[in-house]
Design a protein around this motif. Structure first.
Motif, PDB file in Angstrom:
ATOM      1  N   ASP A  55       0.843  -1.199   0.000  1.00  0.00           N
ATOM      2  CA  ASP A  55       0.000   0.000   0.000  1.00  0.00           C
ATOM      3  C   ASP A  55       0.881   1.254   0.000  1.00  0.00           C
ATOM      4  N   ALA A  56       1.120   1.794  -1.193  1.00  0.00           N
ATOM      5  CA  ALA A  56       2.001   2.951  -1.335  1.00  0.00           C
ATOM      6  C   ALA A  56       1.431   4.196  -0.646  1.00  0.00           C
ATOM      7  N   ALA A  57       0.133   4.395  -0.740  1.00  0.00           N
ATOM      8  CA  ALA A  57      -0.482   5.577  -0.117  1.00  0.00           C
ATOM      9  C   ALA A  57      -0.301   5.538   1.398  1.00  0.00           C
ATOM     10  N   ALA A  58      -0.495   4.382   1.994  1.00  0.00           N
ATOM     11  CA  ALA A  58      -0.314   4.254   3.444  1.00  0.00           C
ATOM     12  C   ALA A  58       1.149   4.432   3.820  1.00  0.00           C
ATOM     13  N   ALA A  59       2.068   3.963   2.992  1.00  0.00           N
ATOM     14  CA  ALA A  59       3.496   4.142   3.271  1.00  0.00           C
ATOM     15  C   ALA A  59       3.868   5.621   3.232  1.00  0.00           C
ATOM     16  N   ARG A  60       3.323   6.352   2.258  1.00  0.00           N
ATOM     17  CA  ARG A  60       3.568   7.806   2.183  1.00  0.00           C
ATOM     18  C   ARG A  60       3.010   8.504   3.420  1.00  0.00           C
ATOM     19  N   LEU A  61       1.797   8.122   3.807  1.00  0.00           N
ATOM     20  CA  LEU A  61       1.174   8.724   4.979  1.00  0.00           C
ATOM     21  C   LEU A  61       1.993   8.451   6.238  1.00  0.00           C
ATOM     22  N   THR A  62       2.442   7.239   6.420  1.00  0.00           N
ATOM     23  CA  THR A  62       3.218   6.929   7.625  1.00  0.00           C
ATOM     24  C   THR A  62       4.586   7.595   7.588  1.00  0.00           C
ATOM     25  N   SER A  63       5.125   7.827   6.401  1.00  0.00           N
ATOM     26  CA  SER A  63       6.368   8.584   6.299  1.00  0.00           C
ATOM     27  C   SER A  63       6.160  10.010   6.802  1.00  0.00           C
ATOM     28  N   ARG A  64       5.069  10.629   6.375  1.00  0.00           N
ATOM     29  CA  ARG A  64       4.750  11.992   6.846  1.00  0.00           C
ATOM     30  C   ARG A  64       4.467  12.002   8.341  1.00  0.00           C
ATOM     31  N   MET A  65       3.741  10.987   8.820  1.00  0.00           N
ATOM     32  CA  MET A  65       3.452  10.896  10.264  1.00  0.00           C
ATOM     33  C   MET A  65       4.744  10.745  11.063  1.00  0.00           C
ATOM     34  N   THR A  66       5.660   9.918  10.572  1.00  0.00           N
ATOM     35  CA  THR A  66       6.931   9.718  11.258  1.00  0.00           C
ATOM     36  C   THR A  66       7.697  11.033  11.336  1.00  0.00           C
ATOM     37  N   THR A  67       7.723  11.766  10.240  1.00  0.00           N
ATOM     38  CA  THR A  67       8.406  13.067  10.235  1.00  0.00           C
ATOM     39  C   THR A  67       7.745  14.032  11.210  1.00  0.00           C
ATOM     40  N   LEU A  68       6.423  14.135  11.142  1.00  0.00           N
ATOM     41  CA  LEU A  68       5.695  15.056  12.015  1.00  0.00           C
ATOM     42  C   LEU A  68       5.910  14.726  13.491  1.00  0.00           C
ATOM     43  N   TYR A  69       5.701  13.470  13.868  1.00  0.00           N
ATOM     44  CA  TYR A  69       5.841  13.089  15.271  1.00  0.00           C
ATOM     45  C   TYR A  69       7.298  13.143  15.733  1.00  0.00           C
ATOM     46  N   SER A  70       8.237  12.969  14.827  1.00  0.00           N
ATOM     47  CA  SER A  70       9.647  13.126  15.200  1.00  0.00           C
ATOM     48  C   SER A  70       9.910  14.565  15.622  1.00  0.00           C
ATOM     49  N   SER A 129      14.982   8.627  12.956  1.00  0.00           N
ATOM     50  CA  SER A 129      13.596   8.788  12.503  1.00  0.00           C
ATOM     51  C   SER A 129      13.503   9.741  11.315  1.00  0.00           C
ATOM     52  N   LEU A 130      14.215  10.863  11.426  1.00  0.00           N
ATOM     53  CA  LEU A 130      14.119  11.887  10.382  1.00  0.00           C
ATOM     54  C   LEU A 130      14.952  11.579   9.144  1.00  0.00           C
ATOM     55  N   LEU A 131      16.102  10.944   9.332  1.00  0.00           N
ATOM     56  CA  LEU A 131      17.014  10.755   8.208  1.00  0.00           C
ATOM     57  C   LEU A 131      17.040   9.339   7.646  1.00  0.00           C
ATOM     58  N   LEU A 132      16.383   8.414   8.321  1.00  0.00           N
ATOM     59  CA  LEU A 132      16.395   7.042   7.819  1.00  0.00           C
ATOM     60  C   LEU A 132      14.990   6.441   7.712  1.00  0.00           C
ATOM     61  N   VAL A 133      14.227   6.438   8.807  1.00  0.00           N
ATOM     62  CA  VAL A 133      12.916   5.772   8.776  1.00  0.00           C
ATOM     63  C   VAL A 133      11.973   6.463   7.790  1.00  0.00           C
ATOM     64  N   ALA A 134      11.733   7.758   7.983  1.00  0.00           N
ATOM     65  CA  ALA A 134      10.779   8.470   7.123  1.00  0.00           C
ATOM     66  C   ALA A 134      11.210   8.475   5.655  1.00  0.00           C
ATOM     67  N   PRO A 135      12.473   8.805   5.339  1.00  0.00           N
ATOM     68  CA  PRO A 135      12.868   8.779   3.927  1.00  0.00           C
ATOM     69  C   PRO A 135      12.802   7.378   3.306  1.00  0.00           C
ATOM     70  N   THR A 136      13.093   6.357   4.088  1.00  0.00           N
ATOM     71  CA  THR A 136      13.028   4.993   3.554  1.00  0.00           C
ATOM     72  C   THR A 136      11.588   4.607   3.254  1.00  0.00           C
ATOM     73  N   LEU A 137      10.670   4.957   4.140  1.00  0.00           N
ATOM     74  CA  LEU A 137       9.256   4.685   3.864  1.00  0.00           C
ATOM     75  C   LEU A 137       8.794   5.422   2.616  1.00  0.00           C
ATOM     76  N   SER A 138       9.237   6.658   2.468  1.00  0.00           N
ATOM     77  CA  SER A 138       8.871   7.461   1.299  1.00  0.00           C
ATOM     78  C   SER A 138       9.452   6.861   0.017  1.00  0.00           C
ATOM     79  N   ALA A 139      10.712   6.444   0.073  1.00  0.00           N
ATOM     80  CA  ALA A 139      11.342   5.825  -1.099  1.00  0.00           C
ATOM     81  C   ALA A 139      10.654   4.514  -1.450  1.00  0.00           C
ATOM     82  N   ALA A 140      10.277   3.757  -0.446  1.00  0.00           N
ATOM     83  CA  ALA A 140       9.572   2.499  -0.697  1.00  0.00           C
ATOM     84  C   ALA A 140       8.205   2.760  -1.332  1.00  0.00           C
ATOM     85  N   ALA A 141       7.535   3.816  -0.911  1.00  0.00           N
ATOM     86  CA  ALA A 141       6.239   4.164  -1.504  1.00  0.00           C
ATOM     87  C   ALA A 141       6.418   4.511  -2.984  1.00  0.00           C
ATOM     88  N   ARG A 142       7.471   5.258  -3.294  1.00  0.00           N
ATOM     89  CA  ARG A 142       7.749   5.572  -4.696  1.00  0.00           C
ATOM     90  C   ARG A 142       8.057   4.288  -5.485  1.00  0.00           C
TER      91      ARG A 142
END
Length: 143
Positions: A34-49, A93-106
């Motif tokens: 689910d790419a849309a959910a991965a993008r959303l969780t990437s944004r959530m990870t960034t925001l909550y970080s 969280s900011l430099l690895l988790v969120a960007p990796t989730l975003s890259a995986a969504a792409r």
């Protein structure tokens, strides 16, 4: 002091808890494709970080030193270790988790294999969760 402690604990529960959960939710999104959910969780990870800085600010505000009549000082090892662990968790969280989730969504959108990205996201999100667990143990036991 009690007000700061209350704010620190409430912020930890409502900001760090969702931060850890967002990483794990992102892994589920990657597993199901689910790419849309991965993008959303990437944004959530960034925001909550970024919002987790409030937890750190309230915590640092409580550390005012013994010379001012408080119980906690920056010279205590558990405070120093907790701060270091928090900084590592924030950076991961900011430099690895969120960007990796975003890259995986792409990658999912492009129909590419994301096995290595999924493994990297899982490992980094797991490390972040363990770092926060270690901080929690230090806060409770104050060795």
């Amino acid at each position: 002091m009690k007000v700061l402690l209350t704010l620190h604990l409430v912020a930890a529960v409502f900001l760090v808890g969702p931060l850890i959960a967002s990483g794990m939710t992102g892994l589920r999104a990657l597993r199901t494709g689910d790419a849309a959910a991965a993008r959303l969780t990437s944004r959530m990870t960034t925001l909550y970080s970024w919002l987790s800085l409030l937890v750190a600010i309230f915590g640092l505000a409580m550390v005012q030193g013994r010379n001012r009549g408080f119980h906690i000082s920056f010279s205590e090892t558990w405070i120093q270790v907790s701060i270091a662990l928090y900084v590592v968790a924030l950076v991961l969280s900011l430099l690895l988790v969120a960007p990796t989730l975003s890259a995986a969504a792409r990658g999912l959108d492009a129909g590419e294999a994301i096995g290595s990205l999924r493994a990297r996201a899982g490992a980094s999100a797991g490390v972040v969760a363990l770092l926060y667990l270690a901080i929690l143990v230090l806060m409770v036991y104050r060795p």
